[in-house]
Design a protein around this motif. Structure first.
Motif, PDB file in Angstrom:
ATOM      1  N   HIS A 126       0.833  -1.205   0.000  1.00  0.00           N
ATOM      2  CA  HIS A 126       0.000   0.000   0.000  1.00  0.00           C
ATOM      3  C   HIS A 126       0.861   1.246   0.000  1.00  0.00           C
ATOM      4  CE1 HIS A 126       0.646  -1.622   4.113  1.00  0.00           C
ATOM      5  NE2 HIS A 126       1.036  -0.383   4.359  1.00  0.00           N
ATOM      6  N   PHE A 191      -5.107  -2.398   5.390  1.00  0.00           N
ATOM      7  CA  PHE A 191      -4.803  -1.782   6.687  1.00  0.00           C
ATOM      8  C   PHE A 191      -5.697  -0.549   6.869  1.00  0.00           C
ATOM      9  CE2 PHE A 191      -1.367  -4.577   5.586  1.00  0.00           C
ATOM     10  CZ  PHE A 191      -1.135  -5.240   6.777  1.00  0.00           C
ATOM     11  N   GLN A 195      -4.276   3.919   3.911  1.00  0.00           N
ATOM     12  CA  GLN A 195      -3.247   3.066   3.279  1.00  0.00           C
ATOM     13  C   GLN A 195      -3.868   2.237   2.146  1.00  0.00           C
ATOM     14  OE1 GLN A 195      -2.385   1.471   7.269  1.00  0.00           O
ATOM     15  NE2 GLN A 195      -0.210   1.850   6.892  1.00  0.00           N
ATOM     16  N   ASP A 227       7.349  -5.533   3.862  1.00  0.00           N
ATOM     17  CA  ASP A 227       6.241  -5.393   4.804  1.00  0.00           C
ATOM     18  C   ASP A 227       4.997  -6.144   4.327  1.00  0.00           C
ATOM     19  OD1 ASP A 227       5.056  -3.737   7.111  1.00  0.00           O
ATOM     20  OD2 ASP A 227       3.707  -3.229   5.473  1.00  0.00           O
ATOM     21  N   ALA A 228       4.291  -6.738   5.275  1.00  0.00           N
ATOM     22  CA  ALA A 228       2.934  -7.258   5.047  1.00  0.00           C
ATOM     23  C   ALA A 228       2.817  -8.144   3.804  1.00  0.00           C
ATOM     24  CB  ALA A 228       1.961  -6.086   4.945  1.00  0.00           C
ATOM     25  N   ARG A 417       0.382   0.374  19.884  1.00  0.00           N
ATOM     26  CA  ARG A 417       1.719  -0.221  19.842  1.00  0.00           C
ATOM     27  C   ARG A 417       2.803   0.741  20.345  1.00  0.00           C
ATOM     28  NH1 ARG A 417       1.186  -1.723  13.649  1.00  0.00           N
ATOM     29  NH2 ARG A 417       0.193   0.317  13.774  1.00  0.00           N
ATOM     30  N   ARG A 421       7.568   1.232  21.643  1.00  0.00           N
ATOM     31  CA  ARG A 421       8.310   2.071  20.695  1.00  0.00           C
ATOM     32  C   ARG A 421       8.975   3.268  21.371  1.00  0.00           C
ATOM     33  NH1 ARG A 421       3.735   2.125  15.768  1.00  0.00           N
ATOM     34  NH2 ARG A 421       3.911  -0.108  15.322  1.00  0.00           N
TER      35      ARG A 421
HETATM   36  C1  NOJ Z   1       3.346  -4.409   9.343  1.00  0.00           C
HETATM   37  C2  NOJ Z   1       4.126  -3.385  10.097  1.00  0.00           C
HETATM   38  O1  NOJ Z   1       5.075  -4.036  10.886  1.00  0.00           O
HETATM   39  C3  NOJ Z   1       3.137  -2.588  10.899  1.00  0.00           C
HETATM   40  O2  NOJ Z   1       3.773  -1.724  11.811  1.00  0.00           O
HETATM   41  C4  NOJ Z   1       2.270  -1.832   9.949  1.00  0.00           C
HETATM   42  O3  NOJ Z   1       1.269  -1.144  10.676  1.00  0.00           O
HETATM   43  C5  NOJ Z   1       1.597  -2.772   8.941  1.00  0.00           C
HETATM   44  N1  NOJ Z   1       2.502  -3.742   8.406  1.00  0.00           N
HETATM   45  C6  NOJ Z   1       1.039  -1.999   7.783  1.00  0.00           C
HETATM   46  O4  NOJ Z   1       2.080  -1.538   6.968  1.00  0.00           O
END
Ligand code: NOJ
Length: 571
Positions: A126, A191, A195, A227-228, A417, A421
């Motif tokens: 995305h 997501f 996004q 990612d993802a 989260r 962090r």
């Molecule tokens: C996985 C990432 O680790 C996370 O932090 C993020 O919110 C989602 N992918 C979407 O990109």
């Protein structure tokens, strides 16, 4: 002819020579110590309370001290920060909050001078809705019409109301489809609505993404954490419709991601195809540019069978490191038997097919290790992931035992989260040495005066020193030569004691013993060997250099973990 015979002779010599020597034929990523940096939180160089690239550059020597091979930076790209950088508005620009492209170039130059590799986050699934590509797609500009996943939706036969094309629920809850007034269509987002998902059925999207990979590779990047990955492709029928997902039975809340079985929105054939393409691209890039392997890590919360296919399905190769999150399910009550099951989960399926392994202990999406397993087990886990063959992945701050921080009352906090962090704890000065400014974007943990790099350096058995001890061992032949038949073994030797054995060509052997329980354990006749204690956890009553005859009795204190060594040199 001789050149053909030479390799055979070499093999014979290695096998039959009096003092055989183990070989390390592994590529750099195969037994690497990887370290994840969350750039907002690692080190602030300009006093604005948010970490940045120059901050990271100023701490590279620390990564060297840790024994890190490569560091993975969470996204540093231009972003409105709806998901703290995982919503990218320009894939080839550095966000000003982190610095400039010149800062990035300087960082990579310094890293390479120090012998460190840099891995970037690559977020292909995305973009941000503020990305130019999305704006163009909303306006149906030439070439961009199909850049994202757009659909008209359905009309409810009874109410006449417009409904999303399918019942899909986004990872962050709520429908995976959002209506766009301007374009008068729904767009897909696995997501946040901010996004939107790129459409990987469109060859131009694939081309753009390869362009992004080339752009950063040309700047010297050594790898990408994708990612993802499982979310890249979705099922779509030839007639352009999207099938509803069945309910899973795991949740009563239809807006929760757990409500459905994700058989049409995860790990689709299209996704595998795209991952294989990226690997092909990098194999070609390596050939053309004569660079080291550019390694691909995949963030994929998928079954080991699927992960195996992401590596190689028998015909195509894909990611080298599909991240193994199995050990992240360990909690305070977990036993050595639980550890064995989790390790076997990987080793029984992936190892025989690919001879590769990796072990992740934490990341920016999960509670801190200390909160998951309890402080008394932090070192045990550190010893475990570095003892096992393959690659270890550590999230910044875990090496000093950082814990979650309550962040509800902070001005910027907006994500559940945030607790994992918070700023890195460097020393005992204000804001733990993270910034010279007056505030930090998330609060510094109250435990920083005890748990920080400077203090832990001088405490013999601190989390930090145990971490460093293990990464040092990871450099030895016994730990590196893990593809040899006799290179390693593992298992629960008692219900609460987990053992890993690492051997180098019968010359050197290490035994890592970890007591997961809160009771004293006795091991009788573990081996016909006398070994020496070379690394001890905080709760160990033993001392360095002490010998133990394993044919007799060895006892372990609650939560004690030790590394024993034997060598033909007798030292
Ligand atoms: C996985 C990432 O680790 C996370 O932090 C993020 O919110 C989602 N992918 C979407 O990109």
């Amino acid at each position: 002819m001789w050149s053909r015979l030479l390799p055979l002779c070499t093999v014979l010599l290695l096998c039959y020579g009096k003092r055989t020597t183990a070989t390390t034929t592994v590529d750099w990523w195969e037994s690497a110590t990887l370290y994840q940096i969350y750039p907002r939180s690692f080190m602030d160089s300009n006093g604005d309370g948010v970490g940045d690239l120059n901050g990271i550059a100023s701490r590279l020597e620390y990564l060297k001290e840790l024994g890190v091979t490569a560091t993975w930076l969470s996204p540093i790209f231009k972003s409105p920060m709806a998901d703290f950088g995982y919503d990218i508005s320009n894939f080839t620009e550095v966000d000003p909050i982190f610095g400039t492209m010149a800062d990035f170039d300087a960082l990579i130059t310094k890293a390479h001078q120090l012998g460190l590799k840099i891995i970037l986050d690559f977020v292909p699934n995305h973009s941000s809705d503020e990305c130019e590509w999305f704006q163009k797609s909303v306006r149906r500009e030439d070439g961009y019409d199909d850049f994202y996943v757009w659909e008209d939706g359905k009309i409810d036969a009874q109410t006449g109301e417009r409904m999303p094309p399918s019942n899909w629920v986004s990872v962050f809850s709520g429908s995976m489809w959002t209506w766009n007034e301007q374009r008068q269509q729904y767009f897909l987002h696995q997501f946040l609505p901010k996004q939107p998902d790129l459409n990987f059925r469109n060859q131009m999207v694939r081309e753009h993404m390869r362009g992004v990979l080339k752009f950063w590779s040309d700047r010297g990047v050594d790898g990408f954490r994708i990612d993802a990955v499982p979310h890249i492709g979705e099922k779509r029928y030839a007639n352009g419709t999207y099938p509803d997902e069945p309910s899973s039975g795991w949740s009563d809340d239809p807006s929760s991601y757990n409500y459905h079985e994700h058989i049409y929105t995860k790990d689709q054939p299209l996704t595998l195809e795209v991952v294989y393409e990226w690997r092909q691209f990098f194999d070609e890039y390596k050939r053309q540019n004569g660079v080291d392997t550019i390694a691909l890590l995949a963030e994929a919360y998928s079954s080991v069978e699927v992960l195996s296919d992401y590596i190689n399905n028998g015909t195509h190769s894909g990611t080298q490191i599909p991240m193994n999150f199995n050990l992240m399910s360990l909690i305070g009550y977990s036993t050595a038997k639980n550890v064995e099951d989790l390790v076997k989960g990987w080793m029984d399926t992936i190892w025989p097919r690919h001879q590769t392994a990796n072990w992740v202990l934490g990341n920016h999406d999960s509670a801190r290790l200390a909160n998951r397993v309890g402080r008394e087990k932090v070192d045990l886990m550190t010893m475990l992931v570095h003892a096992l063959p393959g690659t270890s992945v550590t999230y910044y701050g875990e090496e000093i035992g950082m814990s979650n921080v309550a962040t509800e009352y902070t001005p910027v906090s907006c994500d559940d989260r945030d607790p994992e962090r918070t700023p890195m704890q460097w020393d005992t000065t204000a804001h733990a040495g993270f910034t010279t400014g007056s505030t930090t974007w998330l609060p510094v943990s109250v435990d920083y005066e005890q748990l920080n790099v400077a203090t832990e350096r001088s405490v013999a058995r601190s989390h930090l020193n145990i971490f460093k001890g293990m990464t040092k061992l990871k450099q030895t032949l016994a730990f590196k030569a893990f593809k040899d038949e006799n290179g390693f073994s593992f298992g629960a030797v008692l219900p609460q004691v987990f053992q890993v054995v690492r051997t180098a060509a019968k010359q050197e052997e290490y035994r890592i013993l970890i007591n997961m329980g809160n009771k004293i354990e006795y091991l009788y006749g573990l081996a016909n060997q006398t070994m020496v204690y070379v690394l001890l956890s905080q709760f160990s009553p033993h001392s360095y250099g002490e010998k133990v005859d394993l044919s007799k009795r060895l006892y372990m204190m609650p939560y004690e973990a030790v590394v024993l060594r034997w060598s033909t040199d007798g030292d």
